[in-house]
Design a protein around this motif. Structure first.
Motif, PDB file in Angstrom:
ATOM      1  N   LEU A 252      26.447  -4.632  19.004  1.00 38.11           N
ATOM      2  CA  LEU A 252      26.228  -3.629  20.036  1.00 38.11           C
ATOM      3  C   LEU A 252      25.177  -2.620  19.602  1.00 38.11           C
ATOM      4  O   LEU A 252      25.089  -2.255  18.430  1.00 38.11           O
ATOM      5  CB  LEU A 252      27.537  -2.907  20.352  1.00 38.11           C
ATOM      6  N   THR A 253      24.408  -2.144  20.566  1.00 35.92           N
ATOM      7  CA  THR A 253      23.362  -1.167  20.271  1.00 35.92           C
ATOM      8  C   THR A 253      23.943   0.212  20.029  1.00 35.92           C
ATOM      9  O   THR A 253      23.532   0.921  19.116  1.00 35.92           O
ATOM     10  CB  THR A 253      22.360  -1.103  21.442  1.00 35.92           C
ATOM     11  N   ASP A 254      24.926   0.603  20.846  1.00 40.12           N
ATOM     12  CA  ASP A 254      25.499   1.936  20.707  1.00 40.12           C
ATOM     13  C   ASP A 254      26.815   2.048  21.474  1.00 40.12           C
ATOM     14  O   ASP A 254      27.228   1.121  22.167  1.00 40.12           O
ATOM     15  CB  ASP A 254      24.519   3.020  21.184  1.00 40.12           C
ATOM     16  N   ILE A 255      27.455   3.197  21.294  1.00 36.76           N
ATOM     17  CA  ILE A 255      28.668   3.560  22.020  1.00 36.76           C
ATOM     18  C   ILE A 255      28.340   4.785  22.866  1.00 36.76           C
ATOM     19  O   ILE A 255      27.748   5.745  22.370  1.00 36.76           O
ATOM     20  CB  ILE A 255      29.834   3.894  21.070  1.00 36.76           C
ATOM     21  N   GLU A 256      28.751   4.756  24.109  1.00 40.35           N
ATOM     22  CA  GLU A 256      28.604   5.935  24.963  1.00 40.35           C
ATOM     23  C   GLU A 256      29.981   6.446  25.340  1.00 40.35           C
ATOM     24  O   GLU A 256      30.813   5.709  25.870  1.00 40.35           O
ATOM     25  CB  GLU A 256      27.816   5.596  26.227  1.00 40.35           C
ATOM     26  N   PHE A 257      30.221   7.712  25.047  1.00 38.11           N
ATOM     27  CA  PHE A 257      31.469   8.356  25.449  1.00 38.11           C
ATOM     28  C   PHE A 257      31.226   9.092  26.765  1.00 38.11           C
ATOM     29  O   PHE A 257      30.235   9.813  26.912  1.00 38.11           O
ATOM     30  CB  PHE A 257      31.946   9.341  24.387  1.00 38.11           C
ATOM     31  N   ARG A 258      32.146   8.909  27.701  1.00 38.03           N
ATOM     32  CA  ARG A 258      32.093   9.636  28.964  1.00 38.03           C
ATOM     33  C   ARG A 258      33.354  10.480  29.096  1.00 38.03           C
ATOM     34  O   ARG A 258      34.452  10.016  28.787  1.00 38.03           O
ATOM     35  CB  ARG A 258      31.933   8.684  30.142  1.00 38.03           C
ATOM     36  N   PHE A 259      33.169  11.683  29.573  1.00 38.97           N
ATOM     37  CA  PHE A 259      34.239  12.669  29.582  1.00 38.97           C
ATOM     38  C   PHE A 259      34.711  12.937  31.005  1.00 38.97           C
ATOM     39  O   PHE A 259      33.904  13.146  31.915  1.00 38.97           O
ATOM     40  CB  PHE A 259      33.750  13.952  28.904  1.00 38.97           C
TER      41      PHE A 259
END
Length: 573
Positions: A252-259
């Motif tokens: 995976l390229t990255d992790i995105e956290f959504r709030f």
């Protein structure tokens, strides 16, 4: 002359039109070769199969309720989401495992002096910041020095602790801390994450909370904050895997956290395919999502528990001064049923103030309070609270004020406690408090009889700030438990360093705790994580700290690519 010329032309005609046999042979061979190649290709194609294999790339999106305030580990204590993300970005000198043992982080080893006053740490030589700069003891001294400053904007207790410590940098990898008196819980203080001096040197400590570093911090942990984000306004934060941590690489390229503001919005986003994971799902939400299509749920015991505190001070109900009444309440509650019905089985019942796996826990010393209505009734009768319905003594009904914070899980648990106590004639009047600050203030002034309290105990077995006599005034002894022998055992235990020396004192403390029952432990919490099946090769075991969730992160993938491979014989034929 004319005839002679015509004769010559007639003779020359047939010789000019005769085909060249060598040219024909070449054409024939070429055609044959083409036919053979085509036949060969068809045979080979017939024995090839197409398979899908993991392909790199893609962003993994995870949702959580709440949003971070500032990404600075010195200021994160009051904010659960801040602590969660900081754990992915930063490291301290040491950390604790689930049994309460100190294990290396940035420091590979440490030595405690014979008098217990000086602790010397040696750093790993190869640790670097996310920007490639080496980690040295200058970073350590700078970070902990910030908390010694009078202008430090974080917790006052941190400042008080660090102002009593002398920091001595010996060389780039060796640093010592000298204490005013032996204090073994000091190791817990060194789990506090380290900040980079090369990026913060000269910072105005009073303005640390608003420094630009907190928006895109640089740490040493498994994930790095991507630059150029406005996560405080967008509600999205991207972290990339740290190549110095994941040396084998990651798909995976990255992790995105959504709030999200609440669980309803969080679950709706999952169902809409906007996010691929839900972190921190409440057990009360399980019936709604348990059959969610194309998803799976992971659970793990968590390092926190809920307990019912008894107010033993003068501000509490006089009835609770009696141990018989406290035990009557304990035997009236069906904690196993509470976990099964209210929490959908997502909890672990245990007794005592230590989590079950901790080295200081002694479950064999603790009374196991199971639901026994007859025992509860007999104890209340012995205390003078009698009656077939409502328990009455001298014409006054047994009424207890129960306070809990306004959260879905706590409200549901508190309502079940009210219902179960009513079954033995005890009226519990439930008051739901709107927020953490109000709840804590209510506990501090002891404006309650019973309180449903969620506890994240320290990793070290030192519970002095929870249950000592001093903690009645300056600490979290909210119930006002006043036991000199327990307090002395805790005081001695925190001055020793080896487990063997400390264990007898914590045993003595536990015996007093069990004898007096100042609080009833209800259950250990369970962390719930819901994941979309489009995220492949995910394995999640015990999650003791947030980064444990991503222990197998290098194998996770979202994308596929098709490749041709030789078919198995049974398919090829």
């Amino acid at each position: 002359m004319g005839t002679s010329r015509l004769a010559r032309e007639h003779t020359a005609g047939p010789n000019h039109m005769r085909p060249d046999i060598r040219w024909q042979l070449l054409l024939a061979l070429t055609g044959l070769a083409l036919v053979l190649m085509l036949l060969s290709y068809q045979v080979q194609s017939a024995s090839l199969c197409t398979v899908s294999v993991p392909a790199s790339g893609g962003t993994f999106v995870e949702g959580v309720v709440g949003r971070p305030s500032t990404l600075n580990p010195l200021l994160s204590d009051p904010y659960p989401v801040d602590r969660e993300i900081d754990n992915l970005i930063f490291d301290g000198l040491v950390r604790y495992d689930e049994r309460g043992n100190v294990v290396p982080a940035l420091a590979k080893e440490w030595i405690v002096s014979d008098d217990g006053l000086t602790i010397t740490f040696t750093l790993y030589e190869d640790r670097v910041w996310h920007d490639g700069q080496p980690v040295t003891t200058a970073d350590v001294a700078f970070t902990y020095g910030l908390m010694q400053d009078e202008a430090f904007p974080g917790s006052a207790s941190l400042k008080t602790l660090w102002q009593s410590v002398t920091i001595n940098v010996i060389d780039d990898t060796t640093i010592s801390f000298t204490l005013s008196q032996p204090y073994s819980p000091f190791f817990e203080a060194t789990t506090r994450s380290i900040l980079p001096v090369h990026l913060l040197e000269g910072v105005d400590v009073a303005k640390l909370a608003t420094h630009s570093f907190n928006q895109a911090p640089v740490g040493t942990g498994p994930f790095m904050v991507q630059s150029g984000q406005e996560w405080q306004t967008t509600g999205r934060l991207r972290l990339a895997p740290n190549p110095n941590y994941w040396r084998e690489g990651a798909q995976l390229t990255d992790i995105e956290f959504r709030f999200f503001a609440d669980e309803a919005q969080l679950i709706a986003a999952f169902r809409a395919g906007e996010i691929q994971a839900v972190n921190g799902l409440s057990p009360t939400q399980l019936p709604e999502v348990i059959s969610e299509a194309d998803s799976r749920i992971f659970t793990s015991i968590a390092p926190r528990y809920s307990a019912l505190f008894f107010n033993l001070s003068e501000s509490g109900s006089l009835a609770l001064q009696s141990k018989d009444v406290r035990q009557g309440v304990a035997y009236a509650l069906d904690r196993a049923s509470l976990v099964d019905t209210v929490l959908q089985g997502q909890g672990v019942v245990f007794d005592g103030p230590y989590l079950p796996d901790h080295w200081a826990a002694r479950p064999e010393l603790m009374t196991a309070y199971t639901r026994q209505p007859e025992m509860a009734g007999s104890l209340l009768d012995a205390a003078g609270w009698v009656g077939a319905g409502t328990r009455i003594r001298e014409g006054v009904p047994l009424v207890l004020r129960l306070v809990a914070i306004d959260r879905v899980e706590q409200r549901a648990v508190a309502e079940e406690i009210v219902r179960q106590l009513a079954a033995i004639g005890v009226e519990a009047q439930l008051e739901i408090l709107p927020d953490v600050d109000t709840f804590r203030q209510t506990l501090s002034v002891r404006n309650f009889d019973l309180a449903l309290v969620e506890i994240a105990p320290p990793n070290d077995p030192d519970l002095y700030d929870f249950w000592s006599q001093e903690a009645m005034i300056r600490g979290q002894n909210f119930g006002g438990w006043n036991n000199r022998r327990a307090s002395e055992a805790l005081e001695t235990g925190r001055q020793l360093f080896s487990q063997a020396e400390r264990a007898p004192y914590y045993e003595a403390f536990l015996r007093q705790f069990d004898s007096d029952l100042p609080a009833l432990t209800l259950y250990q919490h369970v962390a719930i994580y819901m994941l979309n099946n489009k995220v492949n090769q995910v394995e999640i075991g015990r999650v003791w700290e947030p980064r444990d969730r991503y222990r197998t992160f290098p194998s996770w993938f979202l994308n596929f690519r098709d490749i041709a491979v030789g078919c198995p014989p049974d398919i090829a034929n």
